[in-house]
Design an enzyme around this catalytic site. Structure first.
Site, PDB file in Angstrom:
ATOM      1  N   CYS A 112     -30.666 -25.439  16.088  1.00 58.22           N
ATOM      2  CA  CYS A 112     -30.391 -24.133  16.701  1.00 58.22           C
ATOM      3  C   CYS A 112     -31.256 -23.855  17.929  1.00 58.22           C
ATOM      4  O   CYS A 112     -30.949 -22.970  18.727  1.00 58.22           O
ATOM      5  CB  CYS A 112     -30.578 -23.015  15.684  1.00 58.22           C
ATOM      6  N   HIS A 250     -31.328 -16.364  20.022  1.00 51.71           N
ATOM      7  CA  HIS A 250     -30.429 -17.112  19.145  1.00 51.71           C
ATOM      8  C   HIS A 250     -29.876 -16.134  18.111  1.00 51.71           C
ATOM      9  O   HIS A 250     -30.626 -15.333  17.549  1.00 51.71           O
ATOM     10  CB  HIS A 250     -31.215 -18.240  18.471  1.00 51.71           C
ATOM     11  N   ASN A 280     -23.694 -17.511  13.324  1.00 52.34           N
ATOM     12  CA  ASN A 280     -24.700 -18.405  13.901  1.00 52.34           C
ATOM     13  C   ASN A 280     -23.996 -19.693  14.365  1.00 52.34           C
ATOM     14  O   ASN A 280     -23.547 -20.485  13.538  1.00 52.34           O
ATOM     15  CB  ASN A 280     -25.762 -18.706  12.836  1.00 52.34           C
TER      16      ASN A 280
END
Ligand code: COA
Length: 323
Positions: A112, A250, A280
Site C-alpha cells: 500500500c 492512503h 482500500n
C-alpha cells in the site's frame, strides 16, 4: 532540477461491490462497515481483468493529460503487490501494450506504500539525470487474493489503478522530499502466504491463497507510523503543518485518517477522502485520489500537497509536492 508531476490518470473496473452485497456473503452490516471503515462500496475486477489492464488504461489517461506521447517516456515504474503473474513484471506488460520500445520497465513492491516508494524512486532517477520523463503507475487487484468468507478483510479492499507522468523541470515546483520506512519484523501483519517461493502455488492449499491481516495491530502501528513519517518529512523540508494545503493519504480506513488528523491538529476538510467509493485500493489509492482531487479542482497552482501511506511489509512513508 526538480521532478514535476505533469499529468495524472486513474481507472477502476466497472464491477461495484456494495456493503449490501457483502451482507449476503458474510455476517456483517452496512452500518458496521461504514462506521468502522468509512467504506460504502468498492470496485472488483472480473476473472478476465488483471492488474496490467487497469494499469494500461490509467497510464493512457495520465499520458493524455500530460500531453506526452508514449515514445517520449524514458522509464516505466509500476508499484504493485498483485502483478499479473510472478514473471515477467507488470511494468513490462504495460510498456509493451503502450507501444514503448527499448526503455526500462520494472515493478516495485511496497504494497500500500508502493506509490510513495515509486515517487521517491522516480524522483531520484530524474534528479540524477538518468531519465527525463517517467511513467509511474500504482495498481492493485487485491480482491483476487481476498477471502470472501473472512469478514475482517473482504469489506476493506477494492481494485484500481492510478498513474502519473513525472518530468524533469527547473524551478521550485515538484517533489520537495520523501521519507520512507519499513519494519520487516512485522511482515506477518498483512500477508498472502502462498504463490511465492515459500509455498509455491502448486503446493498451496485454499487458506494460502488469501490475504491474512492482523487488523487491530495494523491500525495502531499505521497511525503512529504515518505521524512519524509526516513529522520527519516536514522537519526535513523546514515546512510547518499550517503550510500544507491538502493531504492526500492512503485510503485504508477513515478512522486511521481521522486519528491522524487529530494527532497533527489538521482539519479533516483539507484531507482528500474517497474511501467511501473505492475502499482500500493499495498502491492505487493515492494516485486515484490525486487524479480526482485535480479533476475536482481541489488542487491549485503552487499548492503544497502531502502524501502519506502505510501498508504491508510493514512499510510507510510520506512525500511533499509543490504543485
Ligand atoms: N462485520 C461485523 N463485525 C465484524 C466485522 C465485520 N465486517 N469484522 C470484524 N468484526 C467483529 C470482530 O469479530 C469483533 O467481534 P468480537 O468483539 O465479538 O470478537 C469486533 O467486530 C471488533 O473487531 P476488531 O478487529 O477489534 O474491529 P476493529 O474496530 O479493529 O475494526 C478493522 C476492524 C479491520 C476494520 C480495523 O482493525 C482496521 O481497519 N484495521 C486496519 C487495517 C488496514 O488498514 N489494513 C490495510 C493497511 S494498508
Amino acid at each position: 532540477m526538480q521532478s514535476k508531476i505533469i499529468g495524472t490518470g486513474a481507472f477502476v473496473p466497472g464491477g461495484v461491490l456494495t456493503n449490501k452485497t457483502l451482507e449476503k456473503m458474510v455476517v456483517t452490516s452496512d452500518e458496521w462497515i461504514v462506521s468502522r471503515t468509512g467504506i460504502k462500496e468498492r470496485r472488483r475486477t472480473t476473472n478476465s481483468e488483471a492488474s496490467s489492464d487497469l494499469a494500461y488504461y490509467a497510464a493512457q489517461r495520465a499520458l493524455k493529460n500530460a500531453g506526452v506521447r508514449p515514445d517520449k517516456i524514458d522509464l516505466v515504474i509500476t508499484a504493485t503487490a498483485t502483478p499479473d503473474m510472478l514473471l515477467p513484471s507488470t511494468a513490462c506488460i504495460v510498456q509493451g501494450r503502450l507501444g514503448m520500445r527499448n526503455i526500462p520497465a520494472f515493478d516495485l513492491n511496497a504494497v500500500c506504500s508502493g506509490f510513495i516508494y515509486g515517487l521517491a524512486a522516480a524522483d531520484a532517477f530524474i534528479r540524477s539525470g538518468a531519465y527525463k520523463t517517467v511513467l509511474l503507475i500504482g495498481v492493485d487487484t487485491i480482491t483476487k487474493f481476498t477471502n470472501y468468507k473472512d469478514r475482517s478483510t473482504c469489506i476493506i479492499f477494492g481494485d484500481g489503478a492510478g498513474a502519473v507522468v513525472l518530468q524533469a523541470a527547473r524551478g521550485k515546483k515538484g517533489i520537495l522530499g520523501s521519507r520512507l520506512y519499513a519494519d520487516g519484523t512485522k511482515w506477518d501483519y498483512i500477508h498472502v502466504p502462498g504463490g511465492g517461493s515459500r509455498i509455491p502455488s502448486y503446493a498451496a492449499g485454499p487458506p494460502d491463497y488469501y490475504m491474512i491481516m492482523k487488523g487491530h495491530d495494523t491500525f495502531r502501528v499505521a497511525v503512529r507510523g504515518l505521524e512519524q513519517a509526516i513529522i520527519a518529512l516536514l522537519r526535513q523540508a523546514r515546512i510547518s503543518m499550517r503550510d500544507i494545503d491538502i493531504i492526500i493519504p492512503h485510503q485504508a480506513n477513515i478512522r486511521i485518517i481521522e486519528a491522524l488528523a487529530m494527532k497533527l491538529h489538521y482539519p479533516m476538510e483539507k484531507i482528500f477522502v474517497n474511501i467511501d467509493k473505492y475502499g482500500n485500493t493499495s498502491a492505487a489509492s493515492i494516485p486515484i485520489a490525486l487524479h480526482e482531487a485535480v479533476a475536482a479542482k481541489r488542487i491549485r497552482d503552487n499548492d503544497l500537497i502531502l502524501f502519506a501511506a502505510f501498508g504491508s511489509g510493514l512499510t510507510w512513508g510520506a512525500s511533499l509536492v509543490k504543485w
